[in-house]
Every structure is written in structure tokens, then in C-alpha cells.
Scaffold this motif. Structure first.
Motif, PDB file in Angstrom:
ATOM      1  N   MET A 192      -0.551  -0.703 -34.370  1.00  0.00           N
ATOM      2  CA  MET A 192       0.737  -1.372 -34.528  1.00  0.00           C
ATOM      3  C   MET A 192       1.656  -0.959 -33.384  1.00  0.00           C
ATOM      4  SD  MET A 192       3.316  -1.308 -37.819  1.00  0.00           S
ATOM      5  CE  MET A 192       2.057  -1.992 -38.876  1.00  0.00           C
ATOM      6  N   SER A 193       2.454  -1.908 -32.863  1.00  0.00           N
ATOM      7  CA  SER A 193       3.352  -1.621 -31.754  1.00  0.00           C
ATOM      8  C   SER A 193       4.481  -0.699 -32.187  1.00  0.00           C
ATOM      9  CB  SER A 193       3.927  -2.924 -31.197  1.00  0.00           C
ATOM     10  OG  SER A 193       4.665  -3.608 -32.191  1.00  0.00           O
ATOM     11  N   SER A 194       5.088  -0.035 -31.206  1.00  0.00           N
ATOM     12  CA  SER A 194       6.164   0.914 -31.484  1.00  0.00           C
ATOM     13  C   SER A 194       7.393   0.188 -32.021  1.00  0.00           C
ATOM     14  CB  SER A 194       6.529   1.671 -30.208  1.00  0.00           C
ATOM     15  OG  SER A 194       5.436   2.424 -29.739  1.00  0.00           O
ATOM     16  N   LEU A 195       8.105   0.869 -32.920  1.00  0.00           N
ATOM     17  CA  LEU A 195       9.329   0.331 -33.503  1.00  0.00           C
ATOM     18  C   LEU A 195      10.531   0.947 -32.794  1.00  0.00           C
ATOM     19  CD1 LEU A 195      10.863  -1.280 -35.685  1.00  0.00           C
ATOM     20  CD2 LEU A 195      10.656   0.740 -37.167  1.00  0.00           C
ATOM     21  N   ILE A 196      11.403   0.095 -32.268  1.00  0.00           N
ATOM     22  CA  ILE A 196      12.592   0.542 -31.544  1.00  0.00           C
ATOM     23  C   ILE A 196      13.833   0.234 -32.374  1.00  0.00           C
ATOM     24  CG2 ILE A 196      13.873   0.448 -29.381  1.00  0.00           C
ATOM     25  CD1 ILE A 196      10.939   1.301 -29.064  1.00  0.00           C
ATOM     26  N   LEU A 197      14.623   1.247 -32.666  1.00  0.00           N
ATOM     27  CA  LEU A 197      15.901   1.067 -33.352  1.00  0.00           C
ATOM     28  C   LEU A 197      16.989   0.904 -32.300  1.00  0.00           C
ATOM     29  CD1 LEU A 197      17.948   1.135 -35.667  1.00  0.00           C
ATOM     30  CD2 LEU A 197      17.741   3.637 -35.683  1.00  0.00           C
ATOM     31  N   ILE A 198      17.664  -0.245 -32.300  1.00  0.00           N
ATOM     32  CA  ILE A 198      18.736  -0.535 -31.349  1.00  0.00           C
ATOM     33  C   ILE A 198      20.067  -0.374 -32.063  1.00  0.00           C
ATOM     34  CG2 ILE A 198      19.742  -2.278 -29.817  1.00  0.00           C
ATOM     35  CD1 ILE A 198      16.932  -3.555 -29.664  1.00  0.00           C
ATOM     36  N   ALA A 199      20.787   0.682 -31.746  1.00  0.00           N
ATOM     37  CA  ALA A 199      22.081   0.963 -32.363  1.00  0.00           C
ATOM     38  C   ALA A 199      23.178   0.555 -31.385  1.00  0.00           C
ATOM     39  CB  ALA A 199      22.194   2.447 -32.722  1.00  0.00           C
ATOM     40  N   GLU A 200      23.745  -0.618 -31.591  1.00  0.00           N
ATOM     41  CA  GLU A 200      24.708  -1.214 -30.657  1.00  0.00           C
ATOM     42  C   GLU A 200      25.633  -2.149 -31.425  1.00  0.00           C
ATOM     43  OE1 GLU A 200      27.024  -2.219 -28.096  1.00  0.00           O
ATOM     44  OE2 GLU A 200      25.382  -1.211 -27.023  1.00  0.00           O
ATOM     45  N   ASP A 201      26.966  -1.922 -31.305  1.00  0.00           N
ATOM     46  CA  ASP A 201      27.898  -2.731 -32.082  1.00  0.00           C
ATOM     47  C   ASP A 201      28.313  -4.013 -31.363  1.00  0.00           C
ATOM     48  OD1 ASP A 201      29.338  -1.091 -30.237  1.00  0.00           O
ATOM     49  OD2 ASP A 201      31.182  -1.598 -31.288  1.00  0.00           O
ATOM     50  N   GLU A 202      28.023  -4.132 -30.056  1.00  0.00           N
ATOM     51  CA  GLU A 202      28.313  -5.376 -29.342  1.00  0.00           C
ATOM     52  C   GLU A 202      27.133  -6.324 -29.519  1.00  0.00           C
ATOM     53  OE1 GLU A 202      30.022  -5.153 -25.415  1.00  0.00           O
ATOM     54  OE2 GLU A 202      30.430  -3.013 -25.701  1.00  0.00           O
ATOM     55  N   ALA A 203      27.352  -7.399 -30.273  1.00  0.00           N
ATOM     56  CA  ALA A 203      26.260  -8.290 -30.656  1.00  0.00           C
ATOM     57  C   ALA A 203      25.512  -8.852 -29.457  1.00  0.00           C
ATOM     58  CB  ALA A 203      26.811  -9.432 -31.512  1.00  0.00           C
ATOM     59  N   GLU A 204      26.226  -9.224 -28.406  1.00  0.00           N
ATOM     60  CA  GLU A 204      25.572  -9.832 -27.243  1.00  0.00           C
ATOM     61  C   GLU A 204      24.612  -8.855 -26.577  1.00  0.00           C
ATOM     62  OE1 GLU A 204      26.716 -12.014 -22.992  1.00  0.00           O
ATOM     63  OE2 GLU A 204      28.293 -11.440 -24.403  1.00  0.00           O
ATOM     64  N   ILE A 205      25.054  -7.603 -26.425  1.00  0.00           N
ATOM     65  CA  ILE A 205      24.190  -6.594 -25.803  1.00  0.00           C
ATOM     66  C   ILE A 205      22.995  -6.295 -26.698  1.00  0.00           C
ATOM     67  CG2 ILE A 205      24.067  -4.180 -25.060  1.00  0.00           C
ATOM     68  CD1 ILE A 205      26.950  -4.422 -24.149  1.00  0.00           C
ATOM     69  N   ALA A 206      23.243  -6.200 -27.992  1.00  0.00           N
ATOM     70  CA  ALA A 206      22.159  -5.935 -28.937  1.00  0.00           C
ATOM     71  C   ALA A 206      21.106  -7.041 -28.877  1.00  0.00           C
ATOM     72  CB  ALA A 206      22.712  -5.802 -30.355  1.00  0.00           C
ATOM     73  N   GLU A 207      21.562  -8.277 -28.778  1.00  0.00           N
ATOM     74  CA  GLU A 207      20.624  -9.404 -28.718  1.00  0.00           C
ATOM     75  C   GLU A 207      19.800  -9.397 -27.434  1.00  0.00           C
ATOM     76  OE1 GLU A 207      23.091 -12.798 -29.212  1.00  0.00           O
ATOM     77  OE2 GLU A 207      23.536 -12.384 -31.324  1.00  0.00           O
ATOM     78  N   ILE A 208      20.438  -9.009 -26.317  1.00  0.00           N
ATOM     79  CA  ILE A 208      19.708  -8.937 -25.043  1.00  0.00           C
ATOM     80  C   ILE A 208      18.623  -7.868 -25.123  1.00  0.00           C
ATOM     81  CG2 ILE A 208      19.906  -8.284 -22.611  1.00  0.00           C
ATOM     82  CD1 ILE A 208      22.699  -9.567 -22.638  1.00  0.00           C
ATOM     83  N   LEU A 209      19.001  -6.678 -25.605  1.00  0.00           N
ATOM     84  CA  LEU A 209      18.024  -5.605 -25.729  1.00  0.00           C
ATOM     85  C   LEU A 209      16.896  -6.000 -26.683  1.00  0.00           C
ATOM     86  CD1 LEU A 209      20.409  -2.505 -25.917  1.00  0.00           C
ATOM     87  CD2 LEU A 209      18.855  -3.086 -24.039  1.00  0.00           C
ATOM     88  N   ASP A 210      17.271  -6.614 -27.778  1.00  0.00           N
ATOM     89  CA  ASP A 210      16.289  -7.042 -28.775  1.00  0.00           C
ATOM     90  C   ASP A 210      15.289  -8.031 -28.152  1.00  0.00           C
ATOM     91  OD1 ASP A 210      15.293  -7.328 -31.548  1.00  0.00           O
ATOM     92  OD2 ASP A 210      16.067  -9.365 -31.349  1.00  0.00           O
ATOM     93  N   ALA A 211      15.796  -8.997 -27.400  1.00  0.00           N
ATOM     94  CA  ALA A 211      14.932 -10.025 -26.805  1.00  0.00           C
ATOM     95  C   ALA A 211      13.962  -9.414 -25.802  1.00  0.00           C
ATOM     96  CB  ALA A 211      15.791 -11.092 -26.133  1.00  0.00           C
ATOM     97  N   TYR A 212      14.453  -8.521 -24.951  1.00  0.00           N
ATOM     98  CA  TYR A 212      13.587  -7.931 -23.933  1.00  0.00           C
ATOM     99  C   TYR A 212      12.556  -6.995 -24.559  1.00  0.00           C
ATOM    100  CZ  TYR A 212      15.807  -9.738 -19.716  1.00  0.00           C
ATOM    101  OH  TYR A 212      16.232 -10.557 -18.702  1.00  0.00           O
ATOM    102  N   MET A 213      12.956  -6.245 -25.566  1.00  0.00           N
ATOM    103  CA  MET A 213      12.006  -5.347 -26.225  1.00  0.00           C
ATOM    104  C   MET A 213      10.895  -6.138 -26.915  1.00  0.00           C
ATOM    105  SD  MET A 213      12.745  -2.235 -25.611  1.00  0.00           S
ATOM    106  CE  MET A 213      14.088  -1.634 -24.583  1.00  0.00           C
ATOM    107  N   ARG A 214      11.277  -7.200 -27.605  1.00  0.00           N
ATOM    108  CA  ARG A 214      10.274  -8.017 -28.293  1.00  0.00           C
ATOM    109  C   ARG A 214       9.353  -8.722 -27.300  1.00  0.00           C
ATOM    110  NH1 ARG A 214      10.653  -8.920 -33.643  1.00  0.00           N
ATOM    111  NH2 ARG A 214      12.468  -8.062 -34.737  1.00  0.00           N
ATOM    112  N   ARG A 215       9.906  -9.129 -26.166  1.00  0.00           N
ATOM    113  CA  ARG A 215       9.091  -9.786 -25.148  1.00  0.00           C
ATOM    114  C   ARG A 215       7.993  -8.861 -24.631  1.00  0.00           C
ATOM    115  NH1 ARG A 215      11.706 -11.913 -19.575  1.00  0.00           N
ATOM    116  NH2 ARG A 215      11.427  -9.712 -19.041  1.00  0.00           N
TER     117      ARG A 215
END
Length: 229
Positions: free
Chosen positions: A1-24
Motif C-alpha cells: 500500500m502507498s504511503s499516507l501523507i497528512l497535509i495540515a494546511e488551513d489555506e484551502a488552495e495550498i492544501a488542494e495543490i499539495l493534495d493533487a501533486y501528492m496523489r499524482r
């Protein structure tokens, strides 16, 4: 199973960018919009790594980082707008594995995450670290030289092991004597020359064990682990 990354970020736009790149890149992700939620998710999901902002509601990143370090050794990369040297030093002293300043290149964040996870072999809770030919078992306080002809255990003192384990979490980073003192001599009044003495003993044992050149002195600054290419 792939590694699980917890993204703790209150700015939604930044969180979404990090989320998209990590999932990619194939990582699984979970998002936290404030510090307390990050700690709650960490407790229940046991992520393999945390990307942590400093300025967050409920509990800020410094508070979260301190609590994560009390819980264990989950790798933490600080991703923050705070770019002062004192902020970086504070993060590393509390126990962050890396520190990135906004605005950042998401590709670089992914690369840092991948590099840290590659160094942490074995269980996801980072009980085993590998730097060059040296394997460090955090849980069992064992350090071993791993070579094609076999394995050789290093006979280290507790202080020598603490220094090696602390530096093995971030190979190539230069650790000052003050940083090593705070991390490896808790609640002790230790002079810089005492740190030098322990490092010198550790270096000799590494060389004798089959890992010459791993522990390097950076003149006027401190020490780093430099695995051979």
C-alpha cells in the motif's frame, strides 16, 4: 500500500495543490484544516508523513510538531511562509525533518517527501533508518553495518547511538554542536568539546566497522552524515 501523507494546511488552495501533486505521485492523502484536527487524524490514521503549516487555527504548527515528537518519530516537513533563520532553526530543533518556505514549487515538496521516505525503511513508524551502509534501529537501539559479505553490529554507547540516530534522520544536513547538544544531551549542561569527543569516538567506530567517510566534519559549523554515492 502507498504511503499516507497528512497535509495540515488551513489555506484551502495550498492544501488542494499539495493534495493533487501528492496523489499524482501515487501517495494517499488526508487533509487537516487546523492543528487539533491534524493531531486527531495522526492519532487515528498513523500517517507515514506530515506536511505541516505553522500558522494554523486551534493549535499552531509549533505546538503540533512538539506533540508529534512526544508521540514518536513520524517524519514532518514544515511548509510555511515563515522564512527567518530562527524559525527554521526552531523547527529543526523541535524535530522537523525538513523545512520549505512558501511560495514553494510543489514538485520540490514531492521530491523532499520521497527522499525522506526512501531513507526510512521498514515499518511506517520510522523505527529503522538507513544511511549508506549503516542501518539504525531506533526501537532496539542497534546500529549495524550492512555489506555484501554480511552484517556487523556496532558497539556504541547510548550517547553515540543518539548522535548517530539523530543525524541519520536527515543525511547530508549539517548539524551544529548546539543542535546535537540539545537533541542528544537532554537537560544536561554540556560543552561543545564534549560533543566533539563523542563524535570522534563514533567516527572511529564507524570507520573500523566498515563505513569510512560517513561522518564528516564541516569546519566551523558542525557535522553531517555523507553516504557514499
Amino acid at each position: 500500500m502507498s504511503s499516507l501523507i497528512l497535509i495540515a494546511e488551513d489555506e484551502a488552495e495550498i492544501a488542494e495543490i499539495l493534495d493533487a501533486y501528492m496523489r499524482r505521485e501515487g501517495f494517499r492523502t488526508v487533509l487537516a484544516a487546523d492543528g487539533q484536527q491534524a493531531l486527531d487524524l495522526h492519532a487515528t490514521l498513523k500517517p507515514d508523513m506530515v506536511l505541516l503549516d505553522v500558522r494554523m487555527p486551534s493549535r499552531d504548527g509549533w505546538d503540533v510538531l512538539g506533540e508529534l515528537r512526544r508521540r514518536g518519530e513520524t517524519p514532518v516537513v514544515m511548509v510555511t511562509a515563515l522564512d527567518q533563520d530562527l524559525d527554521k532553526l526552531q523547527a529543526l530543533r523541535i524535530g522537523a525533518d525538513d523545512y520549505l518556505v512558501k511560495p514553494f514549487n510543489p514538485i520540490e515538496v514531492v521530491a523532499r517527501v520521497q527522499a525522506i521516505l526512501r531513507r526510512r525503511v521498514g515499518a511506517p513508524d520510522a523505527k529503522l533508518l538507513r544511511v549508506g551502509a549503516v542501518e539504525v534501529n531506533i526501537e532496539n537501539y542497534l546500529a549495524t553495518i550492512v555489506q555484501p559479505e554480511g552484517r556487523r553490529r556496532l558497539d556504541l554507547t547510548l550517547t553515540e547511538f543518539r548522535i548517530l540516530a539523530h543525524m541519520a534522520r536527515i543525511p547530508l544536513r549539517v548539524f551544529t554542536r548546539a543542535e546535537l547538544t540539545e537533541a542528544c544531551f537532554p537537560n544536561q549542561d554540556v560543552a561543545g568539546r564534549t560533543v566533539d569527543s563523542h563524535v570522534s569516538h563514533l567516527r572511529r567506530k564507524l570507520e573500523a566497522g566498515g563505513a569510512p567517510g560517513l561522518l564528516v566534519n564541516v569546519r566551523g559549523v558542525g557535522y553531517r552524515l555523507e553516504p557514499a554515492e
